[in-house]
Design a protein around this motif. Structure first.
Motif, mmCIF file in Angstrom:
data_model
loop_
_atom_site.group_PDB
_atom_site.id
_atom_site.type_symbol
_atom_site.label_atom_id
_atom_site.label_comp_id
_atom_site.label_asym_id
_atom_site.label_seq_id
_atom_site.Cartn_x
_atom_site.Cartn_y
_atom_site.Cartn_z
ATOM 1 N N SER A 150 -2.445 -5.284 -1.327
ATOM 2 C CA SER A 150 -2.464 -4.992 0.100
ATOM 3 C C SER A 150 -3.817 -5.386 0.711
ATOM 4 O O SER A 150 -3.884 -5.988 1.797
ATOM 5 C CB SER A 150 -2.201 -3.494 0.274
ATOM 6 O OG SER A 150 -2.344 -3.121 1.580
ATOM 7 N N CYS A 151 -4.881 -5.059 0.004
ATOM 8 C CA CYS A 151 -6.231 -5.406 0.494
ATOM 9 C C CYS A 151 -6.406 -6.924 0.591
ATOM 10 O O CYS A 151 -6.966 -7.437 1.569
ATOM 11 C CB CYS A 151 -7.301 -4.844 -0.443
ATOM 12 S SG CYS A 151 -7.426 -3.071 -0.408
ATOM 13 N N PRO A 188 -9.432 0.024 -5.785
ATOM 14 C CA PRO A 188 -8.377 -0.274 -6.764
ATOM 15 C C PRO A 188 -8.886 -1.023 -7.979
ATOM 16 O O PRO A 188 -8.394 -0.819 -9.094
ATOM 17 C CB PRO A 188 -7.361 -1.111 -5.979
ATOM 18 C CG PRO A 188 -7.937 -1.390 -4.663
ATOM 19 C CD PRO A 188 -9.073 -0.459 -4.438
ATOM 20 N N SER A 204 0.837 -1.212 0.000
ATOM 21 C CA SER A 204 0.000 0.000 0.000
ATOM 22 C C SER A 204 0.868 1.258 0.000
ATOM 23 O O SER A 204 0.561 2.224 -0.707
ATOM 24 C CB SER A 204 -0.988 0.000 1.168
ATOM 25 O OG SER A 204 -0.312 -0.187 2.368
ATOM 26 N N TYR A 235 1.377 6.583 -7.007
ATOM 27 C CA TYR A 235 0.350 7.586 -7.360
ATOM 28 C C TYR A 235 0.922 9.004 -7.297
ATOM 29 O O TYR A 235 0.620 9.848 -8.128
ATOM 30 C CB TYR A 235 -0.810 7.543 -6.364
ATOM 31 C CG TYR A 235 -1.823 6.452 -6.580
ATOM 32 C CD1 TYR A 235 -2.306 6.137 -7.850
ATOM 33 C CD2 TYR A 235 -2.350 5.750 -5.492
ATOM 34 C CE1 TYR A 235 -3.252 5.139 -8.025
ATOM 35 C CE2 TYR A 235 -3.300 4.762 -5.658
ATOM 36 C CZ TYR A 235 -3.744 4.458 -6.927
ATOM 37 O OH TYR A 235 -4.686 3.482 -7.100
ATOM 38 N N GLY A 295 -0.181 1.599 -9.159
ATOM 39 C CA GLY A 295 -0.573 1.986 -7.796
ATOM 40 C C GLY A 295 -1.772 1.190 -7.323
ATOM 41 O O GLY A 295 -1.799 0.671 -6.196
ATOM 42 N N SER A 296 -2.760 1.048 -8.207
ATOM 43 C CA SER A 296 -3.998 0.339 -7.828
ATOM 44 C C SER A 296 -3.738 -1.145 -7.615
ATOM 45 O O SER A 296 -4.307 -1.759 -6.718
ATOM 46 C CB SER A 296 -5.056 0.520 -8.915
ATOM 47 O OG SER A 296 -5.256 1.874 -9.168
ATOM 48 N N LEU A 343 -1.018 -2.540 -6.574
ATOM 49 C CA LEU A 343 -0.359 -2.743 -5.270
ATOM 50 C C LEU A 343 -1.344 -2.524 -4.123
ATOM 51 O O LEU A 343 -1.311 -3.249 -3.119
ATOM 52 C CB LEU A 343 0.842 -1.803 -5.150
ATOM 53 C CG LEU A 343 2.028 -2.145 -6.065
ATOM 54 C CD1 LEU A 343 3.130 -1.106 -5.931
ATOM 55 C CD2 LEU A 343 2.592 -3.529 -5.750
ATOM 56 N N LEU A 344 -2.232 -1.546 -4.276
ATOM 57 C CA LEU A 344 -3.236 -1.345 -3.221
ATOM 58 C C LEU A 344 -4.158 -2.556 -3.124
ATOM 59 O O LEU A 344 -4.539 -2.991 -2.031
ATOM 60 C CB LEU A 344 -4.061 -0.090 -3.505
ATOM 61 C CG LEU A 344 -3.392 1.252 -3.224
ATOM 62 C CD1 LEU A 344 -4.356 2.396 -3.492
ATOM 63 C CD2 LEU A 344 -2.909 1.359 -1.789
ATOM 64 N N ALA A 345 -4.509 -3.095 -4.297
ATOM 65 C CA ALA A 345 -5.360 -4.291 -4.308
ATOM 66 C C ALA A 345 -4.656 -5.454 -3.621
ATOM 67 O O ALA A 345 -5.260 -6.197 -2.836
ATOM 68 C CB ALA A 345 -5.718 -4.653 -5.746
ATOM 69 N N GLY A 368 2.217 1.635 -3.400
ATOM 70 C CA GLY A 368 1.123 2.045 -4.287
ATOM 71 C C GLY A 368 0.855 3.541 -4.189
ATOM 72 O O GLY A 368 0.747 4.238 -5.208
ATOM 73 N N VAL A 369 0.778 4.037 -2.962
ATOM 74 C CA VAL A 369 0.516 5.470 -2.757
ATOM 75 C C VAL A 369 1.672 6.299 -3.326
ATOM 76 O O VAL A 369 1.453 7.327 -3.977
ATOM 77 C CB VAL A 369 0.293 5.766 -1.258
ATOM 78 C CG1 VAL A 369 0.229 7.264 -0.994
ATOM 79 C CG2 VAL A 369 -0.983 5.100 -0.765
#
Lengths: 606, 485
Positions: free
Chosen positions: A111-112, A135, A11, A18, A104-105, A107-109, A14-15
């Motif tokens: 993380s989720c 994401p 995450s 972005y 970015g999305s 990596l956020l996904a 990912g941020v």
């Protein structure tokens, strides 16, 4: 170092991606790959280590994260798929202007998903599960072919299905008297020892809907084929093929193994299997009539979700193991095939049958080999990975009722016919004038493709290894029936099925018109082609249309209420004022009458 | 300065000193704006100090006994009241900053700021009053202020709608007053502590409860007394944010919680009726929001729907539902204010509120679009935005209190929330591109844009302090209802 890093690192990266200015393209690529690699490393380091993390600062809970066999297996598998996909994405999306959003999305996904897998608290489980929608939306929206309506559709369907899951989770938390997943499970099993009250039945149905929707089962599927045409191929591999299947199966296994005790052949079990078989049949039939390779793969993916649902819903040990192995196999071969489609898209500019003229085996020989290996697993050819998982699913389905087995066989037959058709059209039909040009994918696109393709063959040859790992992961021992005469008979039937499909192809090949053979007239007879083209039959459109009509009715009702306040009440008050004005006429006897009425009222009231 | 005096100042500063705003306005716009902001900031800072005191268990109350009337002016602070007051003032500060830019091109600015401050002060009066007569007094003061603010533009149709709001809420307040008198007659006092100790029951009390709830529903725009709220959308956008999101509609739910969770217990039959009414309110308004064509009316109907969620929590009344409803007040206030203020920016830019005239605005105002999306996600209850936790806890609390059917209905309503919010975002920012002649470029450092961004940011960042917020809300419930709660 602890497993929370697998949530924090992707995450944070990912941020950062972005926020980086667009000129730092190479930095973004490096950061993206490094985060995926680091995530893989963390998952491997913690594989199989049972860890519980208490977070007292959360107030709400004590047990926050837990690492144990099943989720650690899922996490390692996803981390590996993510790493391979990220390599492909960097190579594939070079020209894409929205790579920043996609990386970015993704990596956020990731993380989720790690959050979902490691959460030992239902609130945080839901938090990460639902957070995945954002994401996912952004990844679809980072496509280049007007992807936003599809992203909205995917978001809406997921949000509504997740609300069902949320309701189920709430019921489970109340029944288990805890937000803690591991603690709640112990309590819950004591509450429902094989009996189905309305409360627990509703809880099961809601959780099942949540899991099935995540798997992409019907009627929650319709965004997937659309996304295949709009979103980058890496999205289809990472989200549709890997994340959705991993989470869906993870939840399904937890529901059927941990949360509830459901008897084999019970009403709930048979209903869930029926749901799975309908999804498999319709999706495979729709896959067959597609003219776009990626859309075909999407529908086939939905169909395989049906297979997995059938397997888990048998509520048997072999079914559960088969579902997990099939999920594993499916992610591998379908990822390989999606990468093949990406390579073709890069070379030909499309994956549409009407645009590609075929003959690609000469211009893309390595991709052709990858297609053969992954396609063989897709078709369930013996000694390839999916062959074993499919056989186990057949066996588990047959243990409930032959009709489920028959349904699955039909699905497999359709799948074999479909993949042979596509193989012939893409690689053998030599109408392509530029067939001898070198169109092969770049090295960094080819490596991920061949990794998955080889995995289909190697894991098929050494299938005992994943089978053993998965049995340990699930803490289940396969019954001895797995190697008896019945199994041999089932394998023979599957081989006959394969031969039938090949014969059908040979007959069709001689005609040189269509490679689907007898399957096409059958599909036309069943109006599958019309079902494919008619958008009015899309469950999402039906649902939205229903809500719109209902809303319009309520809108009119609200307007009527508004009319009452705006016109009726003021008119009534005006009329009353006019009436009293008439009574106020200066006549003494009328005033005396008013006084008398007033006195009577006072006496009545007090 | 003692905490009791601080509490008095929280109410007195905005109510009394707001009258000086027109005078400062005659001198300078900057001084007036600065003075208005100070009048809002001082109560907020005082509330922070009071909050620490009540959290430490120090009783904070201000009492003044009127010798002849036998009515006591009592201001009482506990964690619940301070929490609601802080949430309201926080959003009001953002709205005020937004107003500095929004209102500068309109007439009657001095009156605007005067009434806004008076309005917030009245809200503080309601929140801290521990006497029914003074609750009513401040209640009517908010009605008067909102009437003036809704009819701010003074056109005939606008004044008619402002009148409608005033008449509907005043009629409800009259019912409430009768209810208050009946309660006082039974308990022998207007003081909430005395009423609470009297443990009132019986048919007269039930009738009084129904009358009071009529007043509450009219103020909080709950079916069937909700129609004024959407009509009030003609007010300036910061006013709608203040009225519809942060303060006015929250007054009703707060008074409900204060009276019927802590002071008087409604009968089971009344609670069932209330569950039915708020369910209808949530569903009907959610459905209407899905087909409305005016951006502010969509958001207004969304407010009606979300207010029903808060009522659900308080009516259900158990630990989780109450805590969820309490947090919902904060989360919804922030996010909904963000949506209304975004609508104001859009209206300022393209001079229409009609959704059919919008589309593709993401290209022209990406910062507002992102802020709008953040607030919308919080309203939908999608993580990582903080609205997720409050929505989860309200509905979970309802399940926990064994009100399964009500919980199921509200799950459906949450689904409707997703549908109409996604549709709204699509119609405004995505959708088919419309022509916008002479549209100005979005300025990221304008107070209007910054206000919206700050609300979206708060909606996100509160997620990370959710554990603490839950702890505070739980403590509030326990402090008032007892440890066993």
């Amino acid at each position: 170092m602890n497993i929370i890093l697998s949530i924090i690192i992707p995450s944070a990266a990912g941020v950062l991606i972005y926020l980086l200015p667009s000129k730092f393209n190479k930095t973004k690529n490096v950061l993206f790959l490094a985060a995926a690699a680091l995530n893989f490393l963390i998952a491997v380091v913690f594989y199989g280590k049972i860890i519980c993390i208490c977070d007292a600062s959360a107030y709400l809970v004590n047990l926050f994260f837990r690492n144990y066999e099943l989720n650690s297996f899922m996490a390692v598998f996803l981390a590996a798929v993510t790493l391979i996909t990220s390599i492909y994405a960097v190579a594939f999306m070079k020209q894409n202007k929205k790579t920043q959003v996609f990386y970015g999305s993704m990596l956020l996904a990731l993380s989720c998903v790690n959050g979902v897998l490691f959460s030992d608290n239902f609130i945080f489980f839901l938090f990460f599960w639902e957070a995945l929608m954002i994401p996912m939306f952004l990844m679809i929206a980072s496509g280049e072919n007007k992807p936003v309506p599809t992203a909205i559709k995917a978001f809406t369907i997921s949000a509504v299905a997740d609300l069902c899951l949320m309701f189920g989770v709430m019921l489970v938390c109340v029944a288990g008297d805890s937000f803690s997943i591991s603690k709640g499970i112990c309590e819950l099993k004591a509450v429902v020892p094989g009996t189905y009250g309305l409360f627990t039945t509703t809880a099961f149905i809601m959780l099942f809907i949540g899991a099935a929707a995540k798997l992409g089962a019907m009627p929650f599927h319709s965004w997937i084929p659309e996304a295949s045409a709009k979103a980058p191929v890496a999205f289809m591999v990472f989200m549709v093929t890997a994340v959705e299947k991993i989470l869906g199966i993870y939840l399904l296994i937890r529901i059927t193994n941990d949360f509830f005790i459901i008897e084999q052949s019970s009403f709930i079990s048979v209903s869930a299997m029926t749901f799975g078989i309908i999804t498999a049949l319709v999706a495979n039939a729709l896959a067959m009539v597609q003219t776009d390779f990626k859309k075909m793969l999407s529908y086939a993916s939905i169909g395989q979700a049906g297979f997995m649902i059938v397997a888990v819903s048998t509520m048997s040990v072999i079914g559960t193991v088969a579902a997990l192995i099939h999920m594993h196999a499916h992610v591998i071969y379908k990822s390989g095939l999606f990468f093949v489609s990406g390579n073709i898209e890069k070379a030909e500019g499309s994956t549409d049958m009407n645009v590609i003229k075929g003959g690609l085996r000469k211009s893309m020989p390595y991709t052709f080999v990858a297609f053969l290996l992954s396609g063989a697993a897709f078709a369930g050819v013996p000694f390839f990975y999916a062959f074993y998982s499919k056989e186990m699913i057949y066996e588990s389905a047959l243990s409930v009722h032959w009709i489920f087995y028959a349904g699955l066989l039909i699905c497999s037959l359709i799948a074999i016919i479909t993949i042979i058709n596509w193989g012939a059209r893409l690689f053998f039909n030599g109408q392509n004038n530029s067939a001898f040009e070198d169109k092969e994918a770049s090295t960094w696109m080819f490596i991920p493709t061949i990794i998955f393709a080889l995995a289909c063959a190697l894991l098929g040859l050494f299938h005992q290894v994943p089978l053993k790992i998965i049995s340990v992961v699930l803490n289940l021992n396969l019954p001895e029936t797995h190697s008896n005469v019945l199994t041999v008979i089932l394998i023979l039937i599957s081989l006959i099925l394969f031969i039938l499909a090949v014969l059908n192809f040979i007959k069709a090949y001689k005609k040189k018109t269509d490679y689907l053979g007898y399957a096409l007239p059958a599909a036309k007879f069943l109006k599958i082609d019309k079902l494919n083209l008619n958008e009015n039959l899309d469950p999402y459109n039906i649902f939205i249309s229903f809500i719109k009509r209902l809303s319009k009715v309520l809108f009119v009702a609200d307007k009527a209420l508004n009319y009452f306040y705006d016109l009726v009440i003021p008119a009534g008050i005006g009329e009353m004022a006019r009436s009293t004005r008439k009574a106020h006429n200066g006549n003494m006897s009328v005033y005396l009458l008013w006084v008398l009425i007033g006195i009577v009222c006072i006496f009545i009231i007090f | 300065m003692s905490y009791d005096i601080m509490l008095l100042l929280v109410v007195a500063i905005p109510v009394l000193f707001s009258a000086l705003i027109p005078l400062f306005g005659k001198v300078s716009v900057f001084i007036r704006n600065f003075f208005a902001l100070v009048l809002m900031l001082i109560p907020f800072l005082l509330l922070i100090i009071i909050f620490q005191a009540v959290q430490a268990g120090i009783p904070v109350d201000f009492v003044y006994e009127f010798p002849i009337l036998e009515i006591n002016f009592i201001l009482q602070a506990d964690i619940f009241s301070v929490f609601v007051a802080m949430a309201s003032v926080l959003v009001s500060i953002v709205v005020l900053i937004y107003s500095f830019e929004y209102i500068k091109s309109y007439d009657n600015q001095n009156e605007y700021f005067f009434i806004v401050l008076l309005f917030v002060g009245s809200m503080m009066g309601i929140v801290f009053s521990a006497n029914l007569i003074f609750i009513y007094f401040f209640w009517e003061m908010t009605a008067l202020a909102s009437w003036r603010l809704i009819g701010y533009f003074r056109e005939k149709e606008y004044v008619r709608r402002a009148n409608k709001t005033f008449i509907m809420t005043a009629a409800g307040a009259l019912c409430m007053l009768i209810g208050f008198l009946m309660i006082a007659e039974q308990a022998g006092s207007f003081d909430l502590d005395v009423i609470s100790a009297a443990n009132l029951q019986g048919s007269a009390v039930n009738l009084a409860i129904i009358l009071i709830i009529l007043g509450i529903f009219s103020k909080s725009a709950t079916f069937p007394l909700h129609s004024w709220l959407a009509d009030a959308g003609i007010a300036p956008s910061p006013v709608t944010a203040l009225l519809h999101a942060a303060v006015l509609v929250k007054i009703g739910v707060y008074v409900y919680a204060r009276l019927f969770n802590f002071t008087i217990v409604p009968s089971e039959e009344i609670r069932i009726v209330l569950f039915s009414i708020v369910s209808v309110s949530a569903f009907l308004s959610g459905a209407v929001a899905f087909v409305e064509k005016d951006i502010k009316r969509v958001i207004a109907f969304s407010t009606i729907s979300q207010i029903a969620f808060i009522f659900l929590g308080f009516i259900s009344g158990g630990k989780f539902a109450f805590v969820g409803a309490m947090l919902f007040i904060l989360m919804h206030g922030l996010a909904k204010a963000g949506l209304f203020l975004s609508a104001g920016i859009i209206e300022h830019k393209i001079h229409t509120k009609q959704l059919d005239m919008m589309g593709g605005l993401f290209r022209y105002m990406p910062i507002t679009a992102f802020a709008f999306a953040g607030c919308a996600l919080s309203v939908m209850g999608i993580p990582p935005f903080a609205g997720f936790f409050s929505k989860f806890l309200v509905i979970f609390g309802t399940v926990y209190d064994q009100n399964i059917i009500a919980a199921l209905i509200f799950i459906i309503c949450a689904g409707l929330t997703v549908l109409y919010t996604v549709r709204l975002f699509w119609k405004v920012f995505l959708g088919s591109q419309k022509k916008y002649p002479n549209i100005e470029k979005e300025n990221w450092n304008s107070p209007m844009v910054l206000s919206v961004v700050s609300l979206a940011f708060l909606s996100l960042i509160l997620t990370f302090s959710f554990g603490y917020l839950f702890y505070i809300a739980n403590l509030a419930a326990q402090t008032i209802k007892g440890q066993g709660f």
